[in-house]
Each structure stands twice: as structure tokens, then as C-alpha cells.
Design a protein around this motif. Structure first.
Motif, PDB file in Angstrom:
ATOM      1  N   ARG A   1      30.138  61.661  15.877  1.00 36.20           N
ATOM      2  CA  ARG A   1      29.772  62.202  14.684  1.00 36.20           C
ATOM      3  C   ARG A   1      30.444  63.320  14.179  1.00 36.20           C
ATOM      4  O   ARG A   1      29.916  63.589  12.949  1.00 36.20           O
ATOM      5  CB  ARG A   1      28.181  62.181  14.774  1.00 36.20           C
ATOM      6  CG  ARG A   1      27.439  61.136  14.825  1.00 36.20           C
ATOM      7  CD  ARG A   1      26.007  61.302  15.196  1.00 36.20           C
ATOM      8  NE  ARG A   1      25.304  59.696  15.170  1.00 36.20           N
ATOM      9  CZ  ARG A   1      25.083  59.001  16.092  1.00 36.20           C
ATOM     10  NH1 ARG A   1      26.024  59.158  17.304  1.00 36.20           N
ATOM     11  NH2 ARG A   1      24.778  57.831  15.917  1.00 36.20           N
ATOM     12  N   ASP A   2      31.200  63.761  15.006  1.00 35.78           N
ATOM     13  CA  ASP A   2      31.814  65.228  14.257  1.00 35.78           C
ATOM     14  C   ASP A   2      30.719  66.216  14.369  1.00 35.78           C
ATOM     15  O   ASP A   2      30.736  67.007  13.000  1.00 35.78           O
ATOM     16  CB  ASP A   2      32.592  64.931  13.386  1.00 35.78           C
ATOM     17  CG  ASP A   2      33.619  65.930  13.172  1.00 35.78           C
ATOM     18  OD1 ASP A   2      34.351  66.716  14.254  1.00 35.78           O
ATOM     19  OD2 ASP A   2      34.184  66.484  12.127  1.00 35.78           O
ATOM     20  N   LEU A   3      29.769  66.343  14.993  1.00 35.96           N
ATOM     21  CA  LEU A   3      28.518  66.968  14.573  1.00 35.96           C
ATOM     22  C   LEU A   3      28.239  68.340  15.828  1.00 35.96           C
ATOM     23  O   LEU A   3      28.551  68.030  17.217  1.00 35.96           O
ATOM     24  CB  LEU A   3      27.335  66.035  14.763  1.00 35.96           C
ATOM     25  CG  LEU A   3      25.916  66.575  14.962  1.00 35.96           C
ATOM     26  CD1 LEU A   3      25.894  67.252  13.519  1.00 35.96           C
ATOM     27  CD2 LEU A   3      24.960  65.388  15.213  1.00 35.96           C
ATOM     28  N   VAL A   4      27.966  69.155  15.392  1.00 36.33           N
ATOM     29  CA  VAL A   4      27.525  70.562  16.299  1.00 36.33           C
ATOM     30  C   VAL A   4      26.082  70.844  15.878  1.00 36.33           C
ATOM     31  O   VAL A   4      25.748  70.947  14.632  1.00 36.33           O
ATOM     32  CB  VAL A   4      28.447  71.471  16.172  1.00 36.33           C
ATOM     33  CG1 VAL A   4      28.162  72.812  16.930  1.00 36.33           C
ATOM     34  CG2 VAL A   4      29.851  71.261  16.495  1.00 36.33           C
ATOM     35  N   ILE A   5      25.268  70.884  17.095  1.00 37.83           N
ATOM     36  CA  ILE A   5      24.036  71.575  16.685  1.00 37.83           C
ATOM     37  C   ILE A   5      23.693  72.780  17.616  1.00 37.83           C
ATOM     38  O   ILE A   5      23.801  72.709  18.776  1.00 37.83           O
ATOM     39  CB  ILE A   5      22.728  70.479  16.871  1.00 37.83           C
ATOM     40  CG1 ILE A   5      23.002  69.082  16.105  1.00 37.83           C
ATOM     41  CG2 ILE A   5      21.402  71.031  16.735  1.00 37.83           C
ATOM     42  CD1 ILE A   5      22.124  68.059  16.445  1.00 37.83           C
TER      43      ILE A   5
END
Length: 128
Positions: A101-105
Motif C-alpha cells: 500500500r506504500d503505507l507508513v503508520i
């Protein structure tokens, strides 16, 4: 301060072994891993290291090179399996990376991080 290769550098607070720790923000660390070790067009981490980080180790299939993989025995069964995470401070801090998702949390002092990861992941489409 310590000297490395003739250069004086600050000792990272909390770093073990003469300050051999790492001083980087959670967001920058996550993006560095998402970008396969590159930052601003420069290679900072070897691609082989990144690949090994995401490979299950022989001792625990849910763990690879200081990162937890979101496998079947992890605390995030409702989150996407592509996710990887690091936890700290009695599990109150979370760094979640989802390359699909090309996601960083990044969550600090969070109490319901599994719910946070699931809700945000559901809202972000898969890009890879």
C-alpha cells in the motif's frame, strides 16, 4: 562523542556498544525501508539487507532482522499480511510499514493499534 574512521561523531543516546545505535525518526526509518534503502537518490541501506529484513528467520517465521512480519501468530491478525512492524516501549509505540500500500503508520503511546492499522489499511488501496 566517539571517533569513527578519524571523524568525531556524537554518541547516540541509548545506543549500545560505544554509541552504535541509530538516531533516526520513525517516519524516516519507515520510508527508508519502503524505498528499498534509498533516500534522495542515495543508497543508504543495501537492498539485500532490506530483502532479508522481510524474510522469516529460521527460529521464528513471524520475525526477520529486527522487524516483525504480520504472520499468523502476530498481534495483528485483522491487518494486511504484507505489513511489517516494530514495537517498543512495552508495545506502546508502533512503526507499521505496508509495502503493498506504500503505507507508513507511526503510533506513539497507542492503546488500540490493531484497530488503527486495520482502519487505515482498509482505507488505502493496494498499489503494488
Amino acid at each position: 562523542m566517539t571517533t569513527i574512521d578519524g571523524e568525531t561523531v556524537p554518541v547516540v543516546s541509548g545506543g549500545a556498544h560505544w554509541g552504535g545505535g541509530l538516531r533516526v525518526s520513525a517516519g524516516d526509518l519507515a520510508l527508508l525501508y519502503l524505498r528499498k534503502g534509498e533516500h534522495d537518490g542515495r543508497r543508504l541501506l543495501g537492498e539485500t539487507w532490506i530483502d532479508r529484513t522481510w524474510t522469516p528467520c529460521p527460529h521464528n517465521p513471524d520475525y526477520g532482522y529486527l522487524w516483525w512480519l504480520n504472520g499468523t501468530r502476530t498481534p495483528f491478525p485483522a491487518a494486511p499480511p504484507a505489513g511489517r512492524f516494530a514495537r517498543g516501549n512495552a508495545d506502546q509505540h508502533l512503526l507499521w510499514i505496508d509495502p503493498d500500500r506504500d503505507l507508513v503508520i507511526v503510533s506513539r503511546w497507542g492503546q488500540r493499534v490493531e484497530q488503527l492499522v486495520r482502519i487505515v489499511s482498509d482505507a488505502v488501496p493496494v498499489v503494488r
